[in-house]
Structure formats: C-alpha cells, structure tokens
Scaffold this active site. Structure first.
Site, PDB file in Angstrom:
ATOM      1  N   THR A  40       0.827  -1.209   0.000  1.00  0.00           N
ATOM      2  CA  THR A  40       0.000   0.000   0.000  1.00  0.00           C
ATOM      3  C   THR A  40       0.857   1.254   0.000  1.00  0.00           C
ATOM      4  O   THR A  40       0.562   2.233  -0.697  1.00  0.00           O
ATOM      5  CB  THR A  40      -0.934  -0.003   1.223  1.00  0.00           C
ATOM      6  N   HIS A  43       2.159   1.949  -3.433  1.00  0.00           N
ATOM      7  CA  HIS A  43       1.131   2.559  -4.281  1.00  0.00           C
ATOM      8  C   HIS A  43       1.010   4.056  -3.990  1.00  0.00           C
ATOM      9  O   HIS A  43       0.894   4.876  -4.907  1.00  0.00           O
ATOM     10  CB  HIS A  43      -0.226   1.886  -4.049  1.00  0.00           C
TER      11      HIS A  43
END
Length: 343
Positions: A40, A43
């Site tokens: 995450t 990203h």
C-alpha cells in the site's frame, strides 16, 4: 517531528518537519521505533490509479510499526508511558451493524491508518486506545513492527483448520511466507509454496516448507506426485492475486477443499465454477485481521516458537528511506524495515 510526507497528490514523498500530533482524551501517543513498508505504501509513494482514487493528500502514510507509548489521554486506562506497542490500523466506527455485533473487521466505515488518516511514517503517531496492542516484554522491535502483515497471514491461514492437512500457498511474498510458517507451526502435514521468483522460493525453503515450486517451469500437480499425495490439497491460500494462480489452485484441490483469498487481482479472473460446485469447494475472501482474535493468536504463536524472522531481509535508517522503498520494489526481498531510532 520528522515525517515522510505526501504534501500534494502526485508521485513521491519527502522527509520533512511536521507538527507533532495532539493526543485526545481516548488516544495514545507513540514514539515510533520501526516501520515496515507495505505494498500500500508503494502505491501511495508512486501515486498510481488506486492511490489517486483512494487517498486524499496531504497525508503521512505508513501503518506497520512498533514503538513506545510517550503520552496517554486523560480517559485512557489500559496503557502506560513506556509500553512497547503496535496498533491495529483499521479504526472502526463502532456503530454499524457489524461493529455492534462484534465483527469490527467488517466495519463499513473503516478509517485506515496511513491511508485515510495520518500514519506511522513519522517520529510520533496518535492512535485511539481501542486500536493499540501491547507487546510482550522484550519483543524484538523489528518483529513487533510487522505484526500487521503477520496478522494478515494468520487471519488467512487460520480461516480453516490446518492440523494434518495438505496446504497449498500461491505467492511467496512476505505474507505468503509468514502464512507458510504459521501452517507448519499449527500442524499441517505438507506445506507447498509457489512463485516465479527463485529468490523468494529460496527464502521459503528456509522457513520449513516441504516444497517450493517455480510455476514458470513446473506445474503444481508435480508437487502432488513428489509428495505422494493421493487426492489433492485440502487447503488453498491464494496470496498472489495473479490471474493464473486461483485457476491452477482449483485444479489441484480435493473434494470439500477450502480456499482463503488474500491476494488482490488487478482484473477479473475466470475460474471453473462447475468444479467449485461439483467438488463442494468453499472460497472465502480475507481482508486485514480479526479484531482482536487474530492479534491474540499471533502473539500466542510467537510466544510458543513461531519464527518469522527470516522474512525480514533488510533494514534502513530513516535517512535512507528512498533506498528502503527501492529495495521494497525489488524482487527477491522480504519485509523492509525503516529504523526511526537514529533520529
């Protein structure tokens, strides 16, 4: 305080000075010691399509961490200054049907640390008391920092009984590797892991799996032959999200098998639903951790000998955070730890 900060929507992070967060009546303020880098976070740093749609900048990302309590709110009763802690990063509403029924991991209004609210890539982070987890005295701070992803592995692996079962894990990333160690710890008969990265497969072999299969040049069915299996795998743990992983997994399952899915596919996957029906296969989606049953389970396993330390392959001081992110994007690496204590 120093923090890795995304000031505007777009690629990149910056190590900057930010105001220290304030502690509310029901909050705990933590001096961060270690952080882990999650997919995450990658990203968010690169600001891909998912991040652009899910994250509102400005933001301090980061949700895998360990640290020490330095301040508690006036209504906090269960934590004290000096406690070694991590935290459940999903802050729930407490009022939706699932929350009120005790299924907090299914909250429909979850606010995620480092995604929807300022996170742990900073010298200090403030978390509601209800989300803080106290670790056993003497725990290694690197290990404590990855209880969040370990919880994903434990939640997935313990979705179904494993004792005496043959377990297939597709995807030898850090969470898949930890799930393999969990399956071995709780008494699975055979544990087979697949990937296409030889470095990760080599790491899997150090963590006690029976076979680590490179599916770029060998089929999963060969693992059954090599292990002398007669009827197929009992349990499947899909950790990769790769389009070919679930279909091939289903080909190698026995009647009545059970599958837990943690890997997030980037596009829809076509599978043989006729086999799912005719073989009475159960498929269960997994997200995050059960609050807080998973935390109790993983703490108990670590205290009784579960060793996931090989999954931590690199540690960087916060001044080298860019090198840490570069390493996290490279194949063959396990968990990457950022050490905030140098500051």
């Amino acid at each position: 305080m120093k923090a890795l900060y995304k000031g505007v929507a777009g690629p990149g992070l910056a190590l900057v000075d930010r105001p220290e967060p304030t502690t509310g009546a029901h909050d705990v303020k933590i001096r961060v010691a270690r952080t882990g880098i999650c997919g995450t976070d990658l990203h968010i740093e690169s600001w891909d399509r998912w991040a652009d749609g899910a994250v509102n900048a400005p933001l301090i990302p980061g949700h895998e961490f360990s640290g020490h309590v330095v301040e508690v709110g006036k209504d906090v009763r269960t934590f004290s200054v000096g406690d070694v802690v991590s935290a459940e990063g999903h802050v729930v509403c407490g009022q939706c049907r699932n929350c009120r029924a005790g299924r907090r991991h299914l909250c429909i209004r979850t606010s995620s640390l480092g995604v929807n609210r300022d996170g742990a890539f900073a010298e200090y982070v403030v978390i509601p008391e209800s989300n803080v987890w106290r670790h056993a005295e003497g725990i290694d701070l690197d290990l404590a920092a990855i209880f969040d992803p370990l919880g994903n592995a434990v939640h997935t692996a313990l979705s179904f009984p494993l004792v005496g079962e043959d377990v297939l894990i597709t995807g030898a990333g850090p969470i898949g590797l930890m799930a393999a160690a969990v399956a071995r710890h709780v008494g699975a008969r055979y544990v087979v892991v697949t990937d296409v990265d030889e470095s990760r497969l080599a790491l899997a072999r150090t963590m006690g799996v029976d076979l680590a299969i490179n599916v770029a040049n060998e089929r999963i069915s060969s693992a059954q032959e090599r292990l002398g299996m007669q009827e197929g795998f009992d349990i499947g743990l899909e950790m990769s999200g790769h389009a070919s992983a679930l279909p091939e997994m289903l080909e190698n399952l026995t009647h009545g098998a059970r599958v837990a899915l943690l890997g997030l596919p980037s596009a829809p996957i076509a599978i043989d639903w006729a086999k799912v029906v005719s073989h009475m296969i159960t498929i269960k989606g997994i997200y995050g951790r059960e609050m807080f049953e998973t935390w109790y389970a993983m703490s108990a396993m670590v205290s009784t000998g579960l060793d996931i330390s090989p999954v931590i392959t690199d540690r960087f001081p916060v001044s080298r955070w860019e090198d840490a992110f570069t390493a996290a994007r490279q194949g063959g690496r396990g968990k990457i730890i950022i050490d905030w204590s140098e500051e």
